[in-house]
Design an enzyme around this catalytic site. Sequence first.
Site, PDB file in Angstrom:
ATOM      1  N   GLU A  37       0.828  -1.225   0.000  1.00 45.43           N
ATOM      2  CA  GLU A  37       0.000   0.000   0.000  1.00 45.43           C
ATOM      3  C   GLU A  37       0.850   1.258   0.000  1.00 45.43           C
ATOM      4  O   GLU A  37       0.782   2.062   0.929  1.00 45.43           O
ATOM      5  CB  GLU A  37      -0.862   0.039   1.271  1.00 45.43           C
TER       6      GLU A  37
ATOM      7  N   CYS B 197       0.071  33.911   9.820  1.00 43.84           N
ATOM      8  CA  CYS B 197       0.505  34.619  11.019  1.00 43.84           C
ATOM      9  C   CYS B 197       1.070  33.694  12.087  1.00 43.84           C
ATOM     10  O   CYS B 197       0.543  33.635  13.205  1.00 43.84           O
ATOM     11  CB  CYS B 197      -0.676  35.408  11.572  1.00 43.84           C
ATOM     12  N   GLU B 198       2.087  32.942  11.758  1.00 47.88           N
ATOM     13  CA  GLU B 198       2.809  32.137  12.743  1.00 47.88           C
ATOM     14  C   GLU B 198       4.241  32.024  12.266  1.00 47.88           C
ATOM     15  O   GLU B 198       4.473  31.878  11.057  1.00 47.88           O
ATOM     16  CB  GLU B 198       2.302  30.694  12.824  1.00 47.88           C
TER      17      GLU B 198
ATOM     18  N   TYR C 170       1.143  13.955   0.470  1.00 46.80           N
ATOM     19  CA  TYR C 170       0.859  14.667   1.716  1.00 46.80           C
ATOM     20  C   TYR C 170       1.061  16.178   1.545  1.00 46.80           C
ATOM     21  O   TYR C 170       1.510  16.862   2.453  1.00 46.80           O
ATOM     22  CB  TYR C 170       1.702  14.094   2.866  1.00 46.80           C
TER      23      TYR C 170
ATOM     24  N   GLY D 228       1.929   4.997  -0.642  1.00 45.60           N
ATOM     25  CA  GLY D 228       1.306   6.280  -0.960  1.00 45.60           C
ATOM     26  C   GLY D 228       2.390   7.206  -1.473  1.00 45.60           C
ATOM     27  O   GLY D 228       2.468   7.570  -2.634  1.00 45.60           O
ATOM     28  N   ARG D 229       3.300   7.554  -0.544  1.00 44.11           N
ATOM     29  CA  ARG D 229       4.374   8.496  -0.839  1.00 44.11           C
ATOM     30  C   ARG D 229       5.235   8.018  -2.022  1.00 44.11           C
ATOM     31  O   ARG D 229       5.589   8.815  -2.879  1.00 44.11           O
ATOM     32  CB  ARG D 229       5.256   8.620   0.406  1.00 44.11           C
TER      33      ARG D 229
ATOM     34  N   ARG E 174       4.036  20.095   5.511  1.00 42.45           N
ATOM     35  CA  ARG E 174       5.098  19.190   5.973  1.00 42.45           C
ATOM     36  C   ARG E 174       6.279  19.900   6.652  1.00 42.45           C
ATOM     37  O   ARG E 174       6.732  19.442   7.701  1.00 42.45           O
ATOM     38  CB  ARG E 174       5.590  18.284   4.835  1.00 42.45           C
TER      39      ARG E 174
ATOM     40  N   TYR F 112       6.457  18.706  10.430  1.00 39.23           N
ATOM     41  CA  TYR F 112       7.489  17.702  10.752  1.00 39.23           C
ATOM     42  C   TYR F 112       8.900  18.260  10.643  1.00 39.23           C
ATOM     43  O   TYR F 112       9.856  17.508  10.746  1.00 39.23           O
ATOM     44  CB  TYR F 112       7.397  16.513   9.783  1.00 39.23           C
TER      45      TYR F 112
HETATM   46  N1  LLP Z   1      -1.168   2.092   4.652  1.00 40.10           N
HETATM   47  C1  LLP Z   1      -1.533   2.562   5.862  1.00 40.10           C
HETATM   48  C2  LLP Z   1      -2.370   1.741   6.720  1.00 40.10           C
HETATM   49  C3  LLP Z   1      -1.101   3.840   6.266  1.00 40.10           C
HETATM   50  O1  LLP Z   1      -1.438   4.290   7.472  1.00 40.10           O
HETATM   51  C4  LLP Z   1      -0.284   4.619   5.412  1.00 40.10           C
HETATM   52  C5  LLP Z   1       0.174   5.958   5.804  1.00 40.10           C
HETATM   53  C6  LLP Z   1       0.052   4.075   4.151  1.00 40.10           C
HETATM   54  C7  LLP Z   1      -0.406   2.817   3.796  1.00 40.10           C
HETATM   55  C8  LLP Z   1       0.905   4.827   3.169  1.00 40.10           C
HETATM   56  O2  LLP Z   1       2.145   5.126   3.686  1.00 40.10           O
HETATM   57  P1  LLP Z   1       3.288   5.721   2.739  1.00 40.10           P
HETATM   58  O3  LLP Z   1       3.610   4.664   1.707  1.00 40.10           O
HETATM   59  O4  LLP Z   1       2.759   6.929   2.104  1.00 40.10           O
HETATM   60  O5  LLP Z   1       4.423   5.993   3.648  1.00 40.10           O
HETATM   61  N2  LLP Z   1       1.488  12.870   6.661  1.00 40.10           N
HETATM   62  C9  LLP Z   1       2.737  12.154   6.827  1.00 40.10           C
HETATM   63  C10 LLP Z   1       2.617  10.695   6.420  1.00 40.10           C
HETATM   64  C11 LLP Z   1       1.540   9.940   7.155  1.00 40.10           C
HETATM   65  C12 LLP Z   1       1.401   8.501   6.735  1.00 40.10           C
HETATM   66  C13 LLP Z   1       0.213   7.843   7.352  1.00 40.10           C
HETATM   67  N3  LLP Z   1      -0.064   6.495   6.929  1.00 40.10           N
HETATM   68  C14 LLP Z   1       3.840  12.861   6.048  1.00 40.10           C
HETATM   69  O6  LLP Z   1       3.576  13.882   5.391  1.00 40.10           O
HETATM   70  O7  LLP Z   1       5.002  12.450   6.109  1.00 40.10           O
END
Ligand code: LLP
Length: 408
Positions: free
Chosen positions: A268, A337-338, A366, A270-271, A307, A311
């Site tokens: 799965e 304003c921060e 993200y 995403g990034r 981001r 972070y």
């Molecule tokens: N599967 C599950 C159950 C997840 O919770 C996540 C991400 C993914 C897949 C995808 O993860 P990836 O391959 O994208 O690392 N907002 C944060 C990242 C939060 C990720 C949350 N869960 C950032 O900008 O770094």
Amino acid sequence: MTGALRIEGVAAEALARRFGTPLFVYSQAAILARLRRLRGGFSRPGTMVCYALKANPNRAVCGVLRQAGAGAEVVSGGELARALAAGFAPGKVVFTGVGKTGEEMALGLRQGILSFNVESGEELEALERTARRLRRRARICLRLNPDVRARTHPHVTTGRAENKFGVEESEALALAKKSRRSRWLDFQGLHCHIGSQIYELAPFQRAAAAVARALRKLEAAGLRISLIDMGGGIGVSYAGEKEIDPDELGKTMSRTFSPWPAARLLVEPGRYLSADCGTLLTAVLYRKRTSKRRFVIVDAAMNDFARPALYGAFHPILPARFRGGPCRRTDVVGPICESGDFLARQRPLQRLEQGDILALRMAGAYGFAMSSQYNSRPRAAEVLVEGRKARLVRRRETLSDIVRLEMP
Ligand code: LLP
């Protein structure tokens, strides 16, 4: 060096002129290149890449991945609705999350999604009740919390016993056995996601080993395994970090799960799929100096791209037109304003003029997904580029969008 930045075949400055700024621009070729690279590593037959929509749920981005054969991972009814709107077949959608509501479960059940990744005993009971009421069988995986440490930002680690995610092995076994007693629950296997932005193979290996150990126990208890979902989390290079080689990751997983050749392996990301494709274009509004710092104030802010503020994340920033000349340490900040509202700090940048366009790279994951209207700023527009063509895939919000849902 002098020259102009291009996104595929289109000049960044031309995009900024045509669509305005701040502007998220996504490259279709970059999305597909990442998908190909990942798939190349996972040669185990039947492996399915389920794109984690949370990274970038834009319908056009989803559409590119869907057309290329990917499935989807969703964590809310909203993401499920978006996955369906983007044309993902329900049989290729998995639903994760510690707090699925009855309504969200019902949507997934009516659609007949591939699997609910169940994260607690009470959630399993709620899913069983909803499935019984709707007379639809729920396919389930149990989310295993393997108590594995992954070196990443504490806000995005998920696979430790102190995190809210998943269940420990003994509970997974108990819940799997329990699910067998209900005709409304159809146990498929295990899910595991240990965190995000991970650069090392070892935590994935430890997590896979923990899943394999639990699978053996489940089998010994007479349960059949048809799905193994290893989550996302592959880190991408923002500041020159070395990324995990998908071939090595794929090989590790194939080896660990070879005792279950008939089970379908899911990942799965995403990034990994969407970070690199995205660039945030922003225009220089003003320049100013204090005795300590040189500031460039741009029209994108932490509400557009959270981001760095959230972070302390590093994203490359480059001018859309290189003039050459000396670089000076500059803070790139937004109008909010921060003092936490910055996109980059102390970054060597060429001399900039008012109206210059800057490009914040690796902004596809993200980025827009975490944007807000904070300070009542309309959200940015999104554009998809394919070769020399650019098309608006989400219009810029307007001032009337800001007040639209309010009651007198
Ligand atoms: N599967 C599950 C159950 C997840 O919770 C996540 C991400 C993914 C897949 C995808 O993860 P990836 O391959 O994208 O690392 N907002 C944060 C990242 C939060 C990720 C949350 N869960 C950032 O900008 O770094």
